[in-house]
Design a protein around this motif. Structure first.
Motif, PDB file in Angstrom:
ATOM      1  N   THR A  58       0.830  -1.209   0.000  1.00 33.03           N
ATOM      2  CA  THR A  58       0.000   0.000   0.000  1.00 33.03           C
ATOM      3  C   THR A  58       0.866   1.262   0.000  1.00 33.03           C
ATOM      4  O   THR A  58       0.599   2.217  -0.737  1.00 33.03           O
ATOM      5  CB  THR A  58      -0.926   0.010   1.232  1.00 33.03           C
ATOM      6  N   ALA A  59       1.926   1.235   0.837  1.00 35.14           N
ATOM      7  CA  ALA A  59       2.831   2.394   0.900  1.00 35.14           C
ATOM      8  C   ALA A  59       3.530   2.615  -0.438  1.00 35.14           C
ATOM      9  O   ALA A  59       3.711   3.759  -0.875  1.00 35.14           O
ATOM     10  CB  ALA A  59       3.866   2.187   2.013  1.00 35.14           C
ATOM     11  N   LEU A  76       3.149   5.842  -2.615  1.00 36.41           N
ATOM     12  CA  LEU A  76       4.347   6.585  -2.998  1.00 36.41           C
ATOM     13  C   LEU A  76       4.393   6.780  -4.504  1.00 36.41           C
ATOM     14  O   LEU A  76       4.706   7.875  -4.997  1.00 36.41           O
ATOM     15  CB  LEU A  76       5.604   5.844  -2.529  1.00 36.41           C
ATOM     16  N   ALA A  77       4.074   5.696  -5.242  1.00 39.83           N
ATOM     17  CA  ALA A  77       4.070   5.794  -6.708  1.00 39.83           C
ATOM     18  C   ALA A  77       3.029   6.805  -7.178  1.00 39.83           C
ATOM     19  O   ALA A  77       3.292   7.606  -8.087  1.00 39.83           O
ATOM     20  CB  ALA A  77       3.793   4.420  -7.322  1.00 39.83           C
ATOM     21  N   ALA A  78       1.840   6.774  -6.541  1.00 40.97           N
ATOM     22  CA  ALA A  78       0.780   7.713  -6.917  1.00 40.97           C
ATOM     23  C   ALA A  78       1.182   9.149  -6.599  1.00 40.97           C
ATOM     24  O   ALA A  78       0.954  10.062  -7.393  1.00 40.97           O
ATOM     25  CB  ALA A  78      -0.516   7.349  -6.193  1.00 40.97           C
ATOM     26  N   ASP A  98       1.787  12.160  -9.147  1.00 35.99           N
ATOM     27  CA  ASP A  98       1.149  13.472  -8.994  1.00 35.99           C
ATOM     28  C   ASP A  98       2.191  14.586  -9.007  1.00 35.99           C
ATOM     29  O   ASP A  98       1.961  15.645  -9.604  1.00 35.99           O
ATOM     30  CB  ASP A  98       0.364  13.521  -7.679  1.00 35.99           C
ATOM     31  N   LYS A  99       3.336  14.333  -8.341  1.00 36.14           N
ATOM     32  CA  LYS A  99       4.406  15.330  -8.301  1.00 36.14           C
ATOM     33  C   LYS A  99       4.917  15.606  -9.719  1.00 36.14           C
ATOM     34  O   LYS A  99       5.091  16.764 -10.111  1.00 36.14           O
ATOM     35  CB  LYS A  99       5.547  14.834  -7.416  1.00 36.14           C
ATOM     36  N   GLU A 100       5.151  14.521 -10.480  1.00 37.29           N
ATOM     37  CA  GLU A 100       5.643  14.682 -11.848  1.00 37.29           C
ATOM     38  C   GLU A 100       4.615  15.420 -12.703  1.00 37.29           C
ATOM     39  O   GLU A 100       4.971  16.265 -13.529  1.00 37.29           O
ATOM     40  CB  GLU A 100       5.953  13.309 -12.441  1.00 37.29           C
ATOM     41  N   LYS A 101       3.336  15.093 -12.491  1.00 37.77           N
ATOM     42  CA  LYS A 101       2.275  15.755 -13.257  1.00 37.77           C
ATOM     43  C   LYS A 101       2.209  17.233 -12.915  1.00 37.77           C
ATOM     44  O   LYS A 101       2.078  18.080 -13.805  1.00 37.77           O
ATOM     45  CB  LYS A 101       0.936  15.078 -12.955  1.00 37.77           C
TER      46      LYS A 101
END
Length: 236
Positions: free
Chosen positions: A155-156, A160-162, A166-169
């Protein structure tokens, strides 16, 4: 100072409570109007998760399929049983395996397990069969701990991937907006310059228009004189 003295006690209580999780211990349950020796283990998970994992673990490990007899919540079973099933690590006889799941807290579930080798021959805490049953429940507790932490890691990782996505987006959007803003500012400067050129050209054209009006008046006068002369030449 009083609060500072309470802090170690609170930390010790939390540590002891954490230590009890996933650790099998001898206890008892009220079953068929009598007290039965049972093995209990607390799992840091919901009742649904514990029930599902307990059933799946028993099926995968001992090929024992539990059935429910009693409602827990909406459409769920509280008491889980398996009648006359082989479990050689506990007894050479077929056993009736019983378990129940309770949720004393939102994040903690308590699994109780007891067994019998006959209609009223329940395993006593002093018997070797009960010790073997406790070992099985402890194995489940260990597996549940590993599974719970594995799911938390998964889950973590997903979170983290999500978050990274979002950060990259957001960074991409910010870069695009910065580029768009720069382009717009450049266009604004170009339009400002074009407006200045237009104003200058308009002023020049205004002067030329005045000159053109005077020239037009002169050409009109010249035309009229030429027409008049032509008319005079055509007269007899």
């Amino acid at each position: 100072m009083k609060h500072l003295l309470l802090l170690p006690a609170l930390l010790l209580t939390a540590t002891l409570a954490q230590a009890q999780l996933y650790e099998a211990r001898t206890s008892s349950v009220n079953f068929e109007k009598r007290t039965r020796d049972a093995v209990k283990v607390e799992v840091e998970a919901s009742a649904d998760w514990t029930r599902d994992f307990w059933q799946r673990w028993l099926k995968d490990t001992y090929n024992i399929k539990l059935k429910g007899d009693g409602v827990f919540g909406v459409g769920k079973r509280d008491n889980l049983t398996a009648k006359q099933v082989p479990m050689s690590s506990v007894s050479g006889q077929l056993i009736d395996l019983y378990s129940t799941i309770l949720a004393p807290a939102d994040t903690v579930t308590e699994l109780s397990v007891w067994a019998a080798t006959g209609p009223d021959t329940f395993l006593a805490a002093s018997s070797s069969e009960f010790v073997a049953l406790r070992s099985i429940v402890q194995s489940f507790g260990t597996a549940a701990r590993q599974r719970a932490y594995r799911e938390r890691v998964e889950t973590a990782e997903k979170e983290l991937a999500a978050t990274t996505k979002d950060k990259e987006k957001l960074e991409k959007n910010r870069a695009n907006m910065a580029s768009n803003t720069k382009s717009n500012l450049e266009k604004i400067e170009q339009l400002k310059q074009q407006n200045l050129d237009n104003q200058r050209k308009s002023a020049e054209d205004s002067v030329k228009l005045l000159d053109n009006a005077r020239l037009l008046e002169l050409r009109q006068a010249q035309l009229e004189r030429s027409r008049t002369r032509l008319l005079n030449l055509d007269r007899p």
